[in-house]
Scaffold this motif. Structure first.
Motif, mmCIF file in Angstrom:
data_model
loop_
_atom_site.group_PDB
_atom_site.id
_atom_site.type_symbol
_atom_site.label_atom_id
_atom_site.label_comp_id
_atom_site.label_asym_id
_atom_site.label_seq_id
_atom_site.Cartn_x
_atom_site.Cartn_y
_atom_site.Cartn_z
ATOM 1 N N GLY A 155 0.808 -1.201 0.000
ATOM 2 C CA GLY A 155 0.000 0.000 0.000
ATOM 3 C C GLY A 155 0.842 1.252 0.000
ATOM 4 O O GLY A 155 2.075 1.199 -0.016
ATOM 5 N N PRO A 156 0.188 2.421 0.030
ATOM 6 C CA PRO A 156 0.900 3.694 -0.106
ATOM 7 C C PRO A 156 1.743 4.059 1.107
ATOM 8 O O PRO A 156 1.628 3.461 2.182
ATOM 9 N N ALA A 157 2.575 5.060 0.924
ATOM 10 C CA ALA A 157 3.427 5.557 2.002
ATOM 11 C C ALA A 157 2.576 6.104 3.140
ATOM 12 O O ALA A 157 1.473 6.618 2.925
ATOM 13 N N GLY A 158 3.092 5.973 4.351
ATOM 14 C CA GLY A 158 2.415 6.551 5.504
ATOM 15 C C GLY A 158 1.388 5.659 6.159
ATOM 16 O O GLY A 158 0.707 6.076 7.101
ATOM 17 N N THR A 159 1.247 4.419 5.678
ATOM 18 C CA THR A 159 0.239 3.517 6.240
ATOM 19 C C THR A 159 0.782 2.656 7.374
ATOM 20 O O THR A 159 0.057 1.851 7.948
ATOM 21 N N GLY A 160 2.061 2.806 7.690
ATOM 22 C CA GLY A 160 2.640 2.073 8.817
ATOM 23 C C GLY A 160 3.166 0.697 8.480
ATOM 24 O O GLY A 160 3.489 -0.077 9.381
ATOM 25 N N LYS A 161 3.287 0.380 7.189
ATOM 26 C CA LYS A 161 3.724 -0.961 6.780
ATOM 27 C C LYS A 161 5.076 -1.324 7.397
ATOM 28 O O LYS A 161 5.232 -2.365 8.031
ATOM 29 N N THR A 162 6.061 -0.458 7.178
ATOM 30 C CA THR A 162 7.423 -0.744 7.641
ATOM 31 C C THR A 162 7.538 -0.589 9.148
ATOM 32 O O THR A 162 8.113 -1.450 9.833
ATOM 33 N N TYR A 163 6.993 0.485 9.681
ATOM 34 C CA TYR A 163 7.133 0.758 11.112
ATOM 35 C C TYR A 163 6.506 -0.352 11.946
ATOM 36 O O TYR A 163 7.094 -0.823 12.924
ATOM 37 N N LEU A 164 5.315 -0.792 11.579
ATOM 38 C CA LEU A 164 4.646 -1.851 12.335
ATOM 39 C C LEU A 164 5.359 -3.186 12.159
ATOM 40 O O LEU A 164 5.351 -4.013 13.082
ATOM 41 N N ALA A 165 5.970 -3.409 11.004
ATOM 42 C CA ALA A 165 6.747 -4.625 10.809
ATOM 43 C C ALA A 165 7.953 -4.640 11.740
ATOM 44 O O ALA A 165 8.246 -5.655 12.392
ATOM 45 N N VAL A 166 8.660 -3.509 11.821
ATOM 46 C CA VAL A 166 9.814 -3.413 12.717
ATOM 47 C C VAL A 166 9.357 -3.536 14.173
ATOM 48 O O VAL A 166 10.004 -4.209 14.981
ATOM 49 N N ALA A 167 8.227 -2.908 14.505
ATOM 50 C CA ALA A 167 7.701 -3.009 15.873
ATOM 51 C C ALA A 167 7.368 -4.453 16.227
ATOM 52 O O ALA A 167 7.625 -4.913 17.347
ATOM 53 N N SER A 168 6.811 -5.184 15.277
ATOM 54 C CA SER A 168 6.499 -6.594 15.509
ATOM 55 C C SER A 168 7.774 -7.410 15.694
ATOM 56 O O SER A 168 7.814 -8.337 16.514
ATOM 57 N N ALA A 169 8.819 -7.046 14.942
ATOM 58 C CA ALA A 169 10.102 -7.734 15.085
ATOM 59 C C ALA A 169 10.708 -7.466 16.459
ATOM 60 O O ALA A 169 11.222 -8.383 17.123
ATOM 61 N N VAL A 170 10.651 -6.218 16.898
ATOM 62 C CA VAL A 170 11.156 -5.849 18.225
ATOM 63 C C VAL A 170 10.386 -6.595 19.306
ATOM 64 O O VAL A 170 10.967 -7.144 20.246
ATOM 65 N N ASP A 171 9.072 -6.641 19.167
ATOM 66 C CA ASP A 171 8.221 -7.351 20.121
ATOM 67 C C ASP A 171 8.596 -8.832 20.176
ATOM 68 O O ASP A 171 8.721 -9.412 21.260
ATOM 69 N N ALA A 172 8.784 -9.450 19.019
ATOM 70 C CA ALA A 172 9.132 -10.872 18.967
ATOM 71 C C ALA A 172 10.493 -11.135 19.601
ATOM 72 O O ALA A 172 10.682 -12.135 20.309
ATOM 73 N N LEU A 173 11.439 -10.232 19.370
ATOM 74 C CA LEU A 173 12.772 -10.397 19.952
ATOM 75 C C LEU A 173 12.725 -10.229 21.463
ATOM 76 O O LEU A 173 13.361 -10.996 22.208
#
Length: 329
Positions: free
Chosen positions: A142-160
């Motif tokens: 989807g378009p920029a600004g929808t949180g795709k990357t940020y939420l993916a990184v946040a999920s990675a941090v949470d999993a770690l």
């Protein structure tokens, strides 16, 4: 700028209670700036005398304005920021546009990161986080600004942090360098640093600068240019492929077949922002067709309604989408 309607279709009167002069002042913002922000975003006109409000505009918009005002008033026990006003608008509009209602108990819970209040702010973001938690491979498109990357990184941090994975691997194609990173000066990290900057920024925000640097030094967080992924198998890792619209079909297949046991993968991209050479097909576009019905893989499609930035960004995305639709048939 959104034009105000020339004929007011509806007038909504309501009181905000309990009335409190200080909170009302915080709600309206400096020189009424927050009210103007709401007016522009929803194409309404807001008037008030103390705690008595009048909102003129389309019926649906006036109800949304009331919802936003009441939400912000409840938060006005402290000084409000323009960002909080804009996020309240994004949440209200997104919930209103959602084609299906999401029950409160089904909304994905907050993630365990340095940002204590991190959560899904739109229905699609909630679906995205749920997919990341339950699928082997999740595509966020989807378009920029929808949180795709940020939420993916946040999920990675949470999993770690929960020891669900042993490391985080960040992958991004270096299209501008033609994947010939050897010609760039510096070590591997310096060669790909410009391409991974958005991922680094998210890590600094979620882990903190010092902790992120220590994890990079210990290779708990690893940078892996797409060109260097061939031949590897990644076990027990949370892998994020960002800007995937700039992969070729061959690169996408190569990347996805690197997934090992205990790994979780998120692929993000915007198919309207392809920087590949003319004639090259995007691996992300092909993957949507080839992998749509493969078990363990989930596709989440974001729209302009999911943009969680300044409200004008949402309007820019919608304007370009409308233009491209007419320009390209």
């Amino acid at each position: 700028m959104v034009e105000k309607p020339t004929r007011r279709a509806h007038t909504l009167h309501f009181m905000i209670a309990p009335a409190n002069a200080k909170r009302l002042q915080l709600l309206t913002g400096p020189m009424g700036a927050y009210l103007r922000e709401i007016e522009t975003a929803l194409s309404v006109t807001i008037r008030h005398r103390g705690a008595s409000f009048q909102v003129d505009g389309a019926s649906e918009a006036t109800q949304l304005a009331r919802q936003v005002l009441e939400t912000l008033y409840a938060d006005a026990k402290k000084t409000l920021s323009l960002e909080e006003v804009q996020l309240a608008l994004v949440e209200a509009v997104a919930k209103n546009k959602a084609s299906m209602a999401i029950k409160e108990e089904s909304v994905f819970p907050g993630l365990h990161t340095r940002q204590l209040h991190l959560k899904a702010r739109t229905p699609n973001q909630s679906i995205y986080l749920e997919a990341i938690a339950t699928s082997d491979i999740t595509f966020g498109i989807g378009p920029a600004g929808t949180g795709k990357t940020y939420l993916a990184v946040a999920s990675a941090v949470d999993a770690l942090e929960r020891d669900a994975v042993q490391r985080i691997v960040l992958v991004r194609p270096a299209v501008e360098a033609g994947e010939r990173l050897g010609f760039l000066p510096g070590d591997l990290a310096q060669k790909v640093d410009p391409y991974l900057r958005p991922l680094y920024d998210a890590l600094y925000d979620l882990f903190g600068f010092d902790k992120t640097l220590k994890m990079l030094e210990r290779q708990i967080i690893e940078i892996a240019p797409l060109a260097y992924m061939r031949g590897r198998t990644l076990n027990g890792a949370f892998i994020i492929l960002d800007e995937a619209q700039n992969t070729t079909p061959e690169q996408m297949k190569m990347f996805l077949t690197r997934v090992g046991f205990g790994a979780r993968v998120v692929v993000t991209g915007d198919t309207t922002q392809i920087d590949l050479s003319p004639g090259q097909r995007s691996g992300l576009i092909e993957a949507q067709t080839v992998l749509r019905h493969v078990a363990g893989i989930t596709f989440v499609q974001f729209t302009s309604a999911d943009v969680v930035r300044h409200p004008v960004v949402q309007r820019i995305v919608e304007a370009y989408a409308k233009y491209n639709k007419h320009a390209h048939g």
